[in-house]
Design a protein around this motif. Sequence first.
Motif, PDB file in Angstrom:
ATOM      1  N   ARG A 233      23.671  21.985  -7.419  1.00  0.00           N
ATOM      2  CA  ARG A 233      23.015  22.454  -6.431  1.00  0.00           C
ATOM      3  C   ARG A 233      23.169  21.584  -5.074  1.00  0.00           C
ATOM      4  O   ARG A 233      22.462  22.089  -3.896  1.00  0.00           O
ATOM      5  CB  ARG A 233      21.513  22.489  -6.726  1.00  0.00           C
ATOM      6  CG  ARG A 233      21.253  23.366  -7.743  1.00  0.00           C
ATOM      7  CD  ARG A 233      19.864  23.590  -8.240  1.00  0.00           C
ATOM      8  NE  ARG A 233      19.530  24.684  -9.187  1.00  0.00           N
ATOM      9  CZ  ARG A 233      18.555  24.772 -10.008  1.00  0.00           C
ATOM     10  NH1 ARG A 233      17.603  24.071 -10.087  1.00  0.00           N
ATOM     11  NH2 ARG A 233      18.493  26.000 -10.770  1.00  0.00           N
TER      12      ARG A 233
ATOM     13  N   THR B 146      25.296  23.351  -2.442  1.00  0.00           N
ATOM     14  CA  THR B 146      24.424  24.590  -1.796  1.00  0.00           C
ATOM     15  C   THR B 146      23.730  23.632  -0.610  1.00  0.00           C
ATOM     16  O   THR B 146      23.453  24.362   0.388  1.00  0.00           O
ATOM     17  CB  THR B 146      23.575  25.462  -2.889  1.00  0.00           C
ATOM     18  OG1 THR B 146      24.428  25.803  -3.880  1.00  0.00           O
ATOM     19  CG2 THR B 146      22.928  26.541  -2.315  1.00  0.00           C
TER      20      THR B 146
ATOM     21  N   GLY C 221      23.815  24.772   3.214  1.00  0.00           N
ATOM     22  CA  GLY C 221      22.592  25.152   4.096  1.00  0.00           C
ATOM     23  C   GLY C 221      22.391  24.139   5.277  1.00  0.00           C
ATOM     24  O   GLY C 221      22.057  24.425   6.593  1.00  0.00           O
TER      25      GLY C 221
ATOM     26  N   SER D 268      32.248  31.050  -5.343  1.00  0.00           N
ATOM     27  CA  SER D 268      31.203  30.952  -6.226  1.00  0.00           C
ATOM     28  C   SER D 268      30.489  29.751  -5.759  1.00  0.00           C
ATOM     29  O   SER D 268      30.972  28.695  -5.457  1.00  0.00           O
ATOM     30  CB  SER D 268      31.678  30.531  -7.671  1.00  0.00           C
ATOM     31  OG  SER D 268      30.658  30.071  -8.393  1.00  0.00           O
TER      32      SER D 268
ATOM     33  N   THR E 234      23.779  28.152  -7.588  1.00  0.00           N
ATOM     34  CA  THR E 234      22.606  28.971  -7.265  1.00  0.00           C
ATOM     35  C   THR E 234      21.174  27.961  -6.733  1.00  0.00           C
ATOM     36  O   THR E 234      21.024  27.134  -7.500  1.00  0.00           O
ATOM     37  CB  THR E 234      21.977  29.789  -8.186  1.00  0.00           C
ATOM     38  OG1 THR E 234      22.812  31.069  -8.774  1.00  0.00           O
ATOM     39  CG2 THR E 234      20.623  30.612  -7.632  1.00  0.00           C
ATOM     40  N   PRO E 235      20.678  28.121  -5.601  1.00  0.00           N
ATOM     41  CA  PRO E 235      19.807  27.106  -5.309  1.00  0.00           C
ATOM     42  C   PRO E 235      18.640  27.464  -6.243  1.00  0.00           C
ATOM     43  O   PRO E 235      18.399  28.136  -7.014  1.00  0.00           O
ATOM     44  CB  PRO E 235      19.300  27.651  -3.917  1.00  0.00           C
ATOM     45  CG  PRO E 235      19.751  28.983  -3.672  1.00  0.00           C
ATOM     46  CD  PRO E 235      20.821  29.331  -4.710  1.00  0.00           C
TER      47      PRO E 235
ATOM     48  N   GLY F 164      16.042  30.276  -5.586  1.00  0.00           N
ATOM     49  CA  GLY F 164      16.961  31.706  -5.748  1.00  0.00           C
ATOM     50  C   GLY F 164      17.489  31.943  -4.475  1.00  0.00           C
ATOM     51  O   GLY F 164      17.108  31.525  -3.459  1.00  0.00           O
ATOM     52  N   TRP F 165      18.377  32.844  -4.307  1.00  0.00           N
ATOM     53  CA  TRP F 165      19.217  33.081  -3.131  1.00  0.00           C
ATOM     54  C   TRP F 165      18.239  34.053  -2.121  1.00  0.00           C
ATOM     55  O   TRP F 165      18.437  33.696  -0.850  1.00  0.00           O
ATOM     56  CB  TRP F 165      20.436  34.044  -3.668  1.00  0.00           C
ATOM     57  CG  TRP F 165      21.452  33.270  -3.876  1.00  0.00           C
ATOM     58  CD1 TRP F 165      22.159  33.154  -5.102  1.00  0.00           C
ATOM     59  CD2 TRP F 165      22.188  32.311  -3.338  1.00  0.00           C
ATOM     60  NE1 TRP F 165      23.229  32.330  -5.234  1.00  0.00           N
ATOM     61  CE2 TRP F 165      23.313  31.673  -3.980  1.00  0.00           C
ATOM     62  CE3 TRP F 165      22.108  31.718  -1.840  1.00  0.00           C
ATOM     63  CZ2 TRP F 165      24.110  30.739  -3.587  1.00  0.00           C
ATOM     64  CZ3 TRP F 165      22.754  30.657  -1.487  1.00  0.00           C
ATOM     65  CH2 TRP F 165      23.783  30.257  -2.410  1.00  0.00           C
TER      66      TRP F 165
ATOM     67  N   PHE G  55      16.130  31.288  -0.615  1.00  0.00           N
ATOM     68  CA  PHE G  55      16.721  30.540   0.107  1.00  0.00           C
ATOM     69  C   PHE G  55      17.444  30.766   1.327  1.00  0.00           C
ATOM     70  O   PHE G  55      17.433  30.119   2.443  1.00  0.00           O
ATOM     71  CB  PHE G  55      18.061  29.882  -0.788  1.00  0.00           C
ATOM     72  CG  PHE G  55      18.915  28.723  -0.186  1.00  0.00           C
ATOM     73  CD1 PHE G  55      18.289  27.490  -0.305  1.00  0.00           C
ATOM     74  CD2 PHE G  55      19.833  29.244   0.489  1.00  0.00           C
ATOM     75  CE1 PHE G  55      19.086  26.316   0.269  1.00  0.00           C
ATOM     76  CE2 PHE G  55      20.821  28.015   1.085  1.00  0.00           C
ATOM     77  CZ  PHE G  55      20.184  26.702   0.953  1.00  0.00           C
ATOM     78  N   ALA G  56      17.788  32.124   1.498  1.00  0.00           N
ATOM     79  CA  ALA G  56      18.231  32.848   2.640  1.00  0.00           C
ATOM     80  C   ALA G  56      17.290  32.922   3.838  1.00  0.00           C
ATOM     81  O   ALA G  56      17.501  32.642   4.987  1.00  0.00           O
ATOM     82  CB  ALA G  56      18.765  34.101   2.401  1.00  0.00           C
TER      83      ALA G  56
ATOM     84  N   CYS H 282      16.599  29.510   5.220  1.00  0.00           N
ATOM     85  CA  CYS H 282      17.436  29.003   6.023  1.00  0.00           C
ATOM     86  C   CYS H 282      17.564  29.732   7.272  1.00  0.00           C
ATOM     87  O   CYS H 282      17.414  29.113   8.385  1.00  0.00           O
ATOM     88  CB  CYS H 282      19.165  29.467   5.486  1.00  0.00           C
ATOM     89  SG  CYS H 282      19.486  28.422   4.246  1.00  0.00           S
TER      90      CYS H 282
ATOM     91  N   ALA I 205      17.143  23.819  -1.900  1.00  0.00           N
ATOM     92  CA  ALA I 205      18.166  24.046  -2.990  1.00  0.00           C
ATOM     93  C   ALA I 205      18.122  23.082  -4.100  1.00  0.00           C
ATOM     94  O   ALA I 205      18.739  23.630  -5.306  1.00  0.00           O
ATOM     95  CB  ALA I 205      19.660  23.748  -2.268  1.00  0.00           C
TER      96      ALA I 205
END
Length: 408
Positions: free
Chosen positions: A174, A177, A181, A257, A260-261, A264-265, A268-269, A272, A349
């Motif tokens: 993580r 990720t 970010g 690949s 996964t944070p 959750g995606w 997280f999006a 961001c 993350a």
Amino acid sequence: MSETFRAAFVIARRDFIAIVYSKAFIFFLLGPLLPVLVGFAAGNLGEQMARDVSRPSVAVALTTADSDKLLAARAALSKTFGDGYFADMKIVGDGAAEQIRPQDYLRKKADNFSVVVTGTLANPIITGTASSIERHRADIELLAGYASSGGSVRLPTATPDVVAESANNDKQLRTITAQIGQALIFFLTLLLAGMVLSNLVEEKSNKIIEILAASIPMESVFLGKLVAMLAMALVGITMWSIIGLIGFVAIDPNVPSIPTPAVGWPTFAALCFTYFIMAYMMFGALFLGIGAMASTVREVQTISTPVTMAQMVNFFFAAYALTKTGEPIEIFAAVFPFSSPFAMIGRAALEPTLWHHGVAIIGQLLFAVLLLRLGVYLFKKNVMKSGNAGRVEDGGKRKLWGLMKISR
């Protein structure tokens, strides 16, 4: 308050339309794409050249029979380990029939030999530098042992049992990720926040800012410009994302690949996106304050360069604190406004807790407002030479009608 926001909306609409409908906006959209394309092409070309030029190979100078067995063992085991697992091997002579000097083969640059294998399969001798011997020794011993047994030794085939994550490497994965970010927010902010500064300095040199200051409060002018630049940045990011997605699909349909944070995606999006806005608002407000103190492009470059360097320090500080989750240094990075967006996206993350993101976002927003008010104060003090500049009363109302006609 409503009148201030209304005036800020007028300024934002005016600046946004003026920028988006200009020819320079097309070059703004294409600007970041060209270096990416050139870097991608240069990287692939450099990787191919490095692979072709520096790919090590092994010179085999055993007896003819032993050399054939060694290459046959390599071909057999490559089916298990993969074609690129073992280094390329080439028979250069018969060690029993010729006077072999391994050093002579290593001096030939055209052959690009890393090591030379002499002796016998039972007792192979590897000649080369220490690092080269260390790199090839285990493979040559494996191949020699397999060849000596005539291929009777059968290596067991392990059955893979793949799991998505494990407690041992969950945080390490993580962290990747989190770093992605952080880097994404930092580079977008670094690329886009400076445009607020250039826009303000341009209008100061054209005396347009004086017309605006005579019509509405400077708070509305600064807020409107910041919102307009943010909207323009979001348009650019949307276009770059679409082009980048099309490019990835065209080059390689397989999506890389990424771990996964913890939140959750979707969350997280969203974080961001929010933290980019917060970082942009804070650095944009800071640059507006710099623009209030600078009157020429040279002064802008002189003042903004230290700020940009400090911005990089904040990013590296947050990246370092990423490995110290829960420790005082990481908590300070999350609280300090300029490093907070980067540190908090790292937390998103690594940690599933969400309430501290709400606290951080509110704090960053309040700090952006404070920076904006500071920029207005500096502008009034250095440019307008008055603490009440920017206000012209007309029956208790602001003169917005003239400004609206300008924006149209």
